[in-house]
Design an enzyme around this catalytic site. Structure first.
Site, PDB file in Angstrom:
ATOM      1  N   ASP A   1      37.165 -22.110  10.774  1.00 16.04           N
ATOM      2  CA  ASP A   1      37.785 -23.613  11.174  1.00 16.04           C
ATOM      3  C   ASP A   1      38.669 -24.298  10.330  1.00 16.04           C
ATOM      4  O   ASP A   1      38.450 -23.991   8.739  1.00 16.04           O
ATOM      5  CB  ASP A   1      36.120 -24.214   9.812  1.00 16.04           C
ATOM      6  CG  ASP A   1      36.697 -25.728  10.566  1.00 16.04           C
ATOM      7  OD1 ASP A   1      36.801 -26.588  11.782  1.00 16.04           O
ATOM      8  OD2 ASP A   1      35.967 -26.536   9.236  1.00 16.04           O
TER       9      ASP A   1
ATOM     10  N   GLU B   1      38.219 -21.882  15.062  1.00 15.32           N
ATOM     11  CA  GLU B   1      38.050 -23.376  15.839  1.00 15.32           C
ATOM     12  C   GLU B   1      39.352 -24.037  16.661  1.00 15.32           C
ATOM     13  O   GLU B   1      40.670 -23.840  16.130  1.00 15.32           O
ATOM     14  CB  GLU B   1      37.361 -24.155  15.369  1.00 15.32           C
ATOM     15  CG  GLU B   1      37.026 -25.461  15.641  1.00 15.32           C
ATOM     16  CD  GLU B   1      36.280 -26.651  14.933  1.00 15.32           C
ATOM     17  OE1 GLU B   1      36.628 -27.405  15.128  1.00 15.32           O
ATOM     18  OE2 GLU B   1      35.273 -26.095  14.605  1.00 15.32           O
TER      19      GLU B   1
ATOM     20  N   ASP C   1      32.642 -27.007   6.269  1.00 14.41           N
ATOM     21  CA  ASP C   1      33.703 -27.213   6.535  1.00 14.41           C
ATOM     22  C   ASP C   1      33.372 -25.203   6.801  1.00 14.41           C
ATOM     23  O   ASP C   1      33.152 -24.513   7.515  1.00 14.41           O
ATOM     24  CB  ASP C   1      34.992 -26.687   5.750  1.00 14.41           C
ATOM     25  CG  ASP C   1      35.477 -28.061   5.225  1.00 14.41           C
ATOM     26  OD1 ASP C   1      36.513 -28.376   6.563  1.00 14.41           O
ATOM     27  OD2 ASP C   1      34.410 -28.411   4.526  1.00 14.41           O
TER      28      ASP C   1
END
Length: 186
Positions: A11, A71, A146
């Site tokens: 992420d 992502e 996260d």
């Protein structure tokens, strides 16, 4: 023979970057580790990018992933934030490319949908679903979501690449009946 593959999920972020490592044994996912890379302590933005590159390379060298799931940045109202996020993502991708690791990008909506069934799920809902899926004790959950977002990228990639395949191909119903006489009731 045991088939194994390792997926590194990231992420991206320029202040906190989350990651999760998924070990897949015989097509079953197992949580290897998850964590965050704290970058806020570095004033210089370019030093942050260097630290992302070094830390992602370190994770790659330590866990030897076969694939990177990351992502994709999404368009928000703040263009400057999106640019910073895109740079952080690019540096993480460059680290994977440095080690010849294939990269797979997933939109945040796709990741949330694959984990919770709801593309509008909150970070807390994603974390809760992953906690149940991998039986993670509450005390092992990190306060930064996260980390679970990085793990979610890896799990999404696992789900996307492990769809069951049909061995038999049929051209029509007659072909199906011919190849499966045991499935027909008379």
């Amino acid at each position: 023979m045991v088939k194994e593959r390792i997926i590194l999920g990231i992420d991206p972020g320029s202040v906190i970057m989350g990651y999760g490592i998924l070990r897949v044994l015989d097509n079953k996912p197992h949580l290897e580790t998850m964590g965050v890379i704290q970058l806020g302590k570095y004033e210089d933005y370019y030093l942050r990018l260097k630290k992302i590159f070094e830390r992602v390379l370190g994770l790659i060298d330590q866990y030897l992933p076969d694939e990177l799931a990351i992502e994709a940045p999404f368009y928000g109202k703040n263009v400057q934030s999106m640019l910073k996020l895109g740079r952080a993502q690019g540096v993480a991708m460059a680290a994977a490319l440095e080690r010849d690791i294939p990269i797979f990008e997933y939109a945040p909506l796709k990741i949330k949908m694959s984990i919770t069934g709801n593309g509008n799920a909150s970070k807390e809902q994603v974390a809760g679903m992953l906690q149940r899926l991998f039986h993670i004790p509450q005390e092992a959950m990190l306060p930064q979501l996260d980390a679970t977002d990085g793990l979610a990228a890896a799990v999404c990639h696992f789900f996307q690449t492990n769809r069951p395949t049909v061995e038999k191909k049929y051209t029509d119903w007659k072909d199906f009946v011919t190849k499966n006489p045991d499935k027909i009731r008379k």
